[in-house]
Design a protein around this motif. Structure first.
Motif, short mmCIF file in Angstrom:
data_model
loop_
_atom_site.label_atom_id
_atom_site.label_comp_id
_atom_site.label_asym_id
_atom_site.label_seq_id
_atom_site.Cartn_x
_atom_site.Cartn_y
_atom_site.Cartn_z
N HIS A 99 40.59 32.79 41.73
CA HIS A 99 40.08 33.31 41.05
C HIS A 99 39.73 32.99 39.67
CE1 HIS A 99 38.04 35.34 44.17
NE2 HIS A 99 39.20 35.28 45.31
N LEU A 100 40.54 32.98 39.09
CA LEU A 100 41.37 32.49 37.64
C LEU A 100 41.05 30.74 37.94
CD1 LEU A 100 45.09 33.60 37.80
CD2 LEU A 100 42.76 35.00 37.75
N GLU A 101 41.18 30.27 37.92
CA GLU A 101 41.11 28.72 38.05
C GLU A 101 40.08 27.45 38.83
OE1 GLU A 101 44.75 26.20 35.57
OE2 GLU A 101 45.71 27.29 37.38
N GLY A 102 39.62 28.25 39.49
CA GLY A 102 38.49 27.76 40.75
C GLY A 102 38.76 26.75 41.82
N GLY A 103 38.20 25.85 42.35
CA GLY A 103 39.08 24.98 43.45
C GLY A 103 39.57 25.83 44.26
N PHE A 104 39.18 25.48 45.57
CA PHE A 104 39.23 25.53 46.98
C PHE A 104 40.31 25.66 47.27
CE2 PHE A 104 35.29 26.93 46.19
CZ PHE A 104 34.65 28.60 46.94
N ALA A 105 41.16 26.16 48.52
CA ALA A 105 42.80 25.77 48.88
C ALA A 105 42.21 24.59 49.93
CB ALA A 105 43.55 26.69 49.64
N ARG A 106 43.17 24.07 50.99
CA ARG A 106 42.82 23.82 52.41
C ARG A 106 42.24 24.85 53.28
NH1 ARG A 106 46.37 20.89 55.65
NH2 ARG A 106 45.50 19.98 57.64
N TYR A 107 42.50 25.54 53.68
CA TYR A 107 42.67 26.57 54.79
C TYR A 107 43.35 27.87 54.72
CZ TYR A 107 46.97 25.41 57.27
OH TYR A 107 48.26 24.80 57.64
N THR A 108 42.98 29.35 55.27
CA THR A 108 44.14 30.30 55.61
C THR A 108 44.48 29.79 56.75
OG1 THR A 108 41.92 31.31 55.97
CG2 THR A 108 41.74 31.64 53.90
N VAL A 109 45.86 30.96 56.54
CA VAL A 109 46.55 30.91 56.88
C VAL A 109 46.45 31.82 58.44
CG1 VAL A 109 48.49 30.01 56.16
CG2 VAL A 109 48.39 32.81 56.32
N ASP A 110 45.20 32.74 57.92
CA ASP A 110 44.90 34.05 58.69
C ASP A 110 43.64 33.93 59.12
OD1 ASP A 110 44.15 34.60 56.30
OD2 ASP A 110 43.61 36.36 56.44
N ASN A 111 42.81 34.46 59.97
CA ASN A 111 41.53 34.62 59.92
C ASN A 111 40.01 35.01 59.61
OD1 ASN A 111 42.10 36.77 61.10
ND2 ASN A 111 40.54 36.90 63.12
N LYS A 112 41.10 36.01 58.22
CA LYS A 112 40.20 36.73 57.63
C LYS A 112 40.13 36.40 56.35
CE LYS A 112 41.90 40.90 59.83
NZ LYS A 112 42.56 42.44 59.81
N TRP A 113 40.05 34.82 56.14
CA TRP A 113 40.15 34.50 55.05
C TRP A 113 41.38 34.72 53.58
CZ3 TRP A 113 37.20 30.00 55.40
CH2 TRP A 113 36.35 29.88 56.70
N HIS A 114 41.90 35.60 53.88
CA HIS A 114 43.17 36.06 53.04
C HIS A 114 43.94 34.82 52.82
CE1 HIS A 114 42.23 40.18 54.21
NE2 HIS A 114 40.59 39.96 53.87
N ILE A 115 44.83 34.89 53.07
CA ILE A 115 46.01 33.61 52.35
C ILE A 115 45.90 32.66 52.54
CG2 ILE A 115 48.20 33.89 52.97
CD1 ILE A 115 47.72 36.99 52.24
N PRO A 116 45.60 31.58 51.75
CA PRO A 116 45.21 30.53 51.79
C PRO A 116 46.67 29.45 51.64
CG PRO A 116 46.05 30.56 49.40
CD PRO A 116 45.81 32.44 50.00
N HIS A 117 46.87 28.81 52.96
CA HIS A 117 47.90 27.30 52.57
C HIS A 117 47.10 26.65 51.26
CE1 HIS A 117 50.66 25.33 54.05
NE2 HIS A 117 50.01 23.85 53.57
N TYR A 131 29.42 26.29 40.15
CA TYR A 131 29.87 25.60 38.19
C TYR A 131 31.22 25.54 37.91
CZ TYR A 131 25.22 25.05 36.37
OH TYR A 131 24.11 24.42 35.88
N LYS A 132 31.91 26.91 38.77
CA LYS A 132 33.33 27.52 38.42
C LYS A 132 33.89 25.48 39.48
CE LYS A 132 36.93 30.46 38.74
NZ LYS A 132 36.93 32.13 39.05
N GLU A 174 34.66 22.67 37.34
CA GLU A 174 34.70 22.60 36.34
C GLU A 174 35.97 22.44 36.54
OE1 GLU A 174 37.32 26.41 33.20
OE2 GLU A 174 34.56 26.89 34.47
N PHE A 175 36.83 22.85 38.11
CA PHE A 175 38.34 22.57 38.04
C PHE A 175 38.63 21.41 38.24
CE2 PHE A 175 40.08 21.94 42.19
CZ PHE A 175 41.18 21.76 42.22
N ILE A 176 37.53 20.37 39.54
CA ILE A 176 37.63 19.63 39.21
C ILE A 176 37.63 18.74 37.76
CG2 ILE A 176 36.39 17.30 40.61
CD1 ILE A 176 35.51 19.43 42.69
N GLU A 177 37.05 18.69 37.22
CA GLU A 177 37.23 18.04 35.60
C GLU A 177 38.15 18.23 35.48
OE1 GLU A 177 35.03 15.76 34.78
OE2 GLU A 177 33.46 16.25 36.72
N LYS A 178 38.92 19.22 35.52
CA LYS A 178 39.87 19.56 34.10
C LYS A 178 41.23 18.85 35.57
CE LYS A 178 42.97 23.42 33.23
NZ LYS A 178 43.26 24.84 33.07
#
Length: 699
Positions: free
Chosen positions: A267-285, A317-318, A321-325
């Motif tokens: 939520h700060l710099e954009g981009g997505f992590a590879r997966y979450t370690v829980d089933n609620k999309w909360h805690i990313p790896h 857009y976010k 922006e992350f990928i370009e940076k």
């Protein structure tokens, strides 16, 4: 003679630094000559690692040793842990060096080796993952394997395997032979001799079976963790749209909302992590991969066009922006950001760059702290090693209503919170960057830029797409017309796999659609011809994953399952359909159909693993429109058509001048720009009106 004390002083300093350097780098192995950041991380292990090369299998044969393969990638958390705990241990290294020929492999450089031995380990243990460790005979056949091991368990296993091999060489050979045969049997894709009959009923049946896998509460698929699976949801979006299936569309948008709001998204710099370690999309790896983010640009662009949800545009857009940076370099893009970084104690810690202690949050968020805690789930969401990841549980509209605050006021608060947190985060040491440049992952990003431009019409997306396309043309295709896997200065040159060819062809076809530059089509057609020479298996009517000259592996796989990236064969099946239409090549269209037909029995069992095949299935079960726009305003009208309506069953081409391409022949008119809509070479009367053309293309 006077002695210069300054010289003495500097000499002592140099000797001291040299001795420190020598002490720090007590060991150096063959990986020091590699370019992969992952391999270089292991270049000073006491283990005598070699890079992947079949000559080291010969070395093992000459020395009558087993081969130990260890496979990982630079942003893999548990790969780092195993290196630090095990591969840097002198006792472990001594045993490995005396009894094995040890080979370290970057899975992103050699996905063929990774796929082969991942299959072996999954057969032996029922599980797979990275680090992937496998012991093989010098002939390449596996005898034992697993993933992460602690030091004592690792050493005990190695000693047992070595002892068994020494005392029972024939039994070891028999086991390896049987396992190799089992692996080959999994690769069998028999020809489907039944009559080809692609029907909507069959497609509906497959999607209904897939429904059983849906997590209707949390979105995504039922399981203990959640992966973004962009290709899955891109197909389901298309299917829902073309079938007016509001129930399915609601499920997909719920999933996309959860991905965008949860911890998977930064939520700060954009981009997505590879997966979450829980089933609620909360805690990313926490590692961020180019291939995920590239595909999610395409997914959220299409989702926005269908739903017009502002959140999805913001995500596109976010993410860009992350990928370009973080990843951009001279028109090309790096591979990934590590999950681990150094914490305040100068120790490597997973998520250290992204997570927050309660003390940090108290000192940084000095106003509206309770509201902040509620907004980002600080007290409700599971901690990561005692720290908080930022997770939005509900959209802004819902949160503002519950807390009796206007959406505009909430946005100002969030902007201020994020600014304070980002300023603090940027003072931390960033995760390391894998500067390897991969052709296939760049092709996925090229596709992402094209899809974003089609939907939003933002010229900078088109410029980025062209820039990336040209860079790939110059760097990824060698003088003989073959595609390279790794490209860019300083990267080891590795021959491309089918994945690299297929995704590059697909991206160039798409680039033609937004530029109407025929060069991109011609390059795609040429690369398809090279693909036939290098990969095609006439017996199975599929393409091998590695080139026909590939050696050193027990099996040259057919990659057919659409998992984190669409399978190379499903992409080639689509490519052949597209190129068949563009160049009036009936053989290509027929082969595309045959490839899909041969896959039907597998699709019926596990439809969720074959989403890109199912996407092509839609091309054969609904009207498939050849839409041609010719005239001086062809580019502008093409762009308008893309932005006006989501039409997934449309192949588009055009020209601003006369053209000899079969689809464009004799269609240019110097006085007007005409739109031709055709199905199976039967064309409606041409029109100059975009709305009329859209009416002619009914789902």
């Amino acid at each position: 003679m006077r002695f210069n004390h300054n010289i003495l002083f500097y000499s002592i300093i140099v000797l001291f630094l040299f001795s420190c350097s020598q002490q720090k780098e007590k060991h150096t192995n063959s990986l020091i000559h590699e370019s992969s950041p992952y391999l270089l991380q292991h270049a000073h292990n006491p283990v005598n690692w070699f890079p992947w090369d079949t000559k080291y299998l010969e070395k093992a044969k000459e020395e009558n040793k087993l081969v130990l393969l260890s496979i990982g990638y630079s942003s893999c958390h548990w790969c780092h842990v195993m290196e630090e705990e095990t591969f840097e241990d002198e006792e472990v290294a001594k045993f490995m060096n005396e009894n094995f020929v040890n080979i370290k492999i970057d899975r992103e450089e050699h996905p063929d080796v990774d796929k082969t031995y991942m299959t072996a380990v999954q057969i032996m243990t029922g599980n797979g993952g990275w680090p992937l460790n496998c012991i093989i005979l010098p002939n390449g056949k596996p005898v034992w394997g697993g993933t992460y091991f602690e030091k004592d368990e690792w050493l005990e296993n190695l000693k047992n395997i070595q002892l068994f091999y020494t005392n029972n060489p024939e039994k070891t050979d028999d086991f390896a032979e049987q396992l190799a045969n089992d692996m080959k049997s999994l690769q069998v894709v028999d020809k489907n001799n039944s009559e080809t009959n692609f029907s909507r009923e069959t497609l509906d049946k497959n999607v209904n079976l897939w429904f059983e896998k849906f997590d209707t509460i949390n979105g995504g698929l039922i399981g203990s963790n959640q992966f973004p699976r962009p290709n899955n949801y891109q197909f389901l979006l298309r299917y829902a749209y073309q079938n007016n299936d509001t129930k399915l569309l609601d499920f997909v948008t719920k999933t996309l909302d959860k991905m965008a709001l949860g911890g998977l998204h930064d939520h700060l710099e954009g981009g997505f992590a590879r997966y979450t370690v829980d089933n609620k999309w909360h805690i990313p790896h926490f590692e961020k991969m180019l291939y995920d983010n590239a595909q999610l640009i395409s997914l959220y662009s299409i989702a926005y066009q269908i739903t017009k949800k502002p959140l999805y545009k913001e995500i596109v857009y976010k993410t860009i922006e992350f990928i370009e940076k973080e990843f951009h370099t001279n028109g090309l893009y790096y591979s990934s950001l590590n999950a681990d970084s150094f914490n305040e104690h100068n120790e490597l810690e997973e998520g250290a760059y992204y997570t927050w202690t309660n003390g940090e949050l108290i000192s940084l968020i000095t106003q509206n702290k309770k509201l902040f805690d509620s907004y980002y789930g600080i007290n409700e969401i599971e901690k990561v090693e005692g720290k908080s990841a930022l997770v939005k549980r509900v959209p802004n509209s819902e949160f503002s209503k519950a807390n009796k605050i206007s959406v505009q006021e909430l946005k100002k608060l969030v902007m201020n919170w994020n600014k304070q947190l980002l300023e603090a985060r940027l003072k931390r040491q960033k995760p390391s960057l894998d500067t390897k440049i991969l052709t296939s992952w760049n092709a996925l990003l090229l596709q992402g830029y094209v899809d974003a431009f089609k939907v939003f019409g933002d010229e900078k997306f088109k410029e980025k797409a062209i820039q990336n396309g040209l860079a790939l043309k110059n760097e990824a295709i060698d003088k003989t017309g073959n595609v390279l896997r790794t490209i860019g200065k300083g990267n080891k040159k590795i021959d491309g796999y089918l994945e690299d060819y297929a995704l590059l062809i697909n991206a160039y076809i798409s680039l033609h659609q937004i530029t109407l530059n025929e060069d991109w089509l011609n390059i795609s057609n040429t690369l398809a011809k090279v693909s036939f020479d290098n990969f095609f298996d006439t017996e199975h009517e599929l393409f091998k994953y590695s080139t026909k000259k590939n050696s050193g592996l027990i099996a040259n796989n057919f990659e057919i399952e659409d998992i984190v990236i669409p399978s190379s064969n499903s992409v080639m099946s689509k490519n052949l359909l597209f190129l068949g239409h563009y160049f009036d090549n009936k053989e290509h269209i027929e082969l595309s159909k045959n490839m899909l037909h041969n896959m039907e029995t597998k699709i019926e069992k596990y439809p969720h693993a074959y989403s890109n095949w199912l996407d092509n299935y839609l091309n054969f079960t609904a009207p498939y429109y050849e839409t041609v726009i010719c005239g001086k305003e062809a580019v502008e009208k093409t762009e308008e058509l893309f932005q006006r309506k989501y039409i997934p069953n449309m192949l588009i081409s055009g020209s601003t001048q006369k053209s000899e391409l079969p689809l464009l022949l004799n269609r240019y008119n110097a006085d007007k720009t005409l739109i031709y809509v055709c199905v199976n070479k039967a064309c409606k009367l041409p029109t100059e009106d975009i709305d009329r053309a859209i009416q002619l293309m009914k789902n």
